[in-house]
Design an enzyme around this catalytic site. Structure first.
Site, PDB file in Angstrom:
ATOM      1  N   GLY A  14       0.826  -1.201   0.000  1.00  0.00           N
ATOM      2  CA  GLY A  14       0.000   0.000   0.000  1.00  0.00           C
ATOM      3  C   GLY A  14       0.854   1.241   0.000  1.00  0.00           C
ATOM      4  N   CYS A  15       0.305   2.335   0.455  1.00  0.00           N
ATOM      5  CA  CYS A  15       1.001   3.623   0.475  1.00  0.00           C
ATOM      6  C   CYS A  15       2.379   3.480   1.123  1.00  0.00           C
ATOM      7  CB  CYS A  15       0.163   4.651   1.235  1.00  0.00           C
ATOM      8  SG  CYS A  15       0.965   6.261   1.373  1.00  0.00           S
ATOM      9  N   PHE A  16       3.410   3.808   0.374  1.00  0.00           N
ATOM     10  CA  PHE A  16       4.758   3.530   0.853  1.00  0.00           C
ATOM     11  C   PHE A  16       5.195   4.376   2.036  1.00  0.00           C
ATOM     12  CE2 PHE A  16       6.432   5.612  -3.375  1.00  0.00           C
ATOM     13  CZ  PHE A  16       5.925   6.853  -3.024  1.00  0.00           C
ATOM     14  N   TRP A  17       4.547   5.498   2.302  1.00  0.00           N
ATOM     15  CA  TRP A  17       4.935   6.316   3.455  1.00  0.00           C
ATOM     16  C   TRP A  17       4.792   5.550   4.764  1.00  0.00           C
ATOM     17  CZ3 TRP A  17       1.313  10.916   1.916  1.00  0.00           C
ATOM     18  CH2 TRP A  17       1.845  11.587   0.812  1.00  0.00           C
TER      19      TRP A  17
END
Length: 176
Positions: A14-17
């Site tokens: 998912g969102c890499f952050w």
């Protein structure tokens, strides 16, 4: 600091952050993580940009590439954590983030990693996510592209920044 034993693991969840943030929190400060970069993997477009990846047309996933010391943390431990910190049962989705760039994937670097990835994935499917299909793709790592600089260490630089609500450490018993 890197050693001659430095190895690489590449995952998408998912969102890499949030993925980067949780891995640094779990394995940083002497616990095996030597460095981590967010970027793009698994697609067909050379030198992709964030905007292009978000279009869904590049085939890339938002991913995390980890340099780690296997004398401190094993690849297996990294993968078990990977499965604890996201939901591998939702295809192309983590919480409200939807699209192929948010898929669950393990990009392996060699036959040994592939074997471990398949073994761990099979076990978590039976023991942690029984009754739900695990959608995580296990594929050979291809070309890696670093994300733009403003994405690196994003949540460290922006503590109030967006963090996917599907990214949290789940409590499961140890794998058998």
């Amino acid at each position: 600091m890197t050693t001659s034993q430095t190895q690489i693991a590449t995952v998408a969840a998912g969102c890499f952050w949030g993925v980067e943030h949780l891995f640094r929190k779990q394995f940083g400060e002497g616990k095996g993580l030597l460095d981590a970069k967010v970027g793009y993997c698994g697609g067909k477009t050379a030198e992709p940009t964030y905007r292009a990846v978000c279009s869904g047309e590049t085939g890339h996933a938002e991913a995390l590439q980890i340099k780690y010391d296997p004398d401190v943390v094993s690849y297996r431990a990294l993968l078990e954590f990977f499965y604890r910190m996201h939901d591998p049962t939702t295809a192309n989705r983590q919480g409200p983030d939807v699209g192929t760039q948010y898929r669950s994937a393990i990009f392996t670097h060699g036959a040994e990693q592939e074997g471990i990835a398949r073994e761990v994935t099979d076990k978590i499917g039976r023991e942690w996510y029984a009754g739900k299909p695990v959608t995580t793709a296990i594929i050979a790592a291809g070309q890696w592209w670093n994300a733009e600089d403003y994405h690196q260490l994003y949540l460290a630089k922006n503590p109030a920044g967006y963090e996917c609500p599907a990214h949290f450490v789940r409590t499961f018993p140890p794998l058998s």
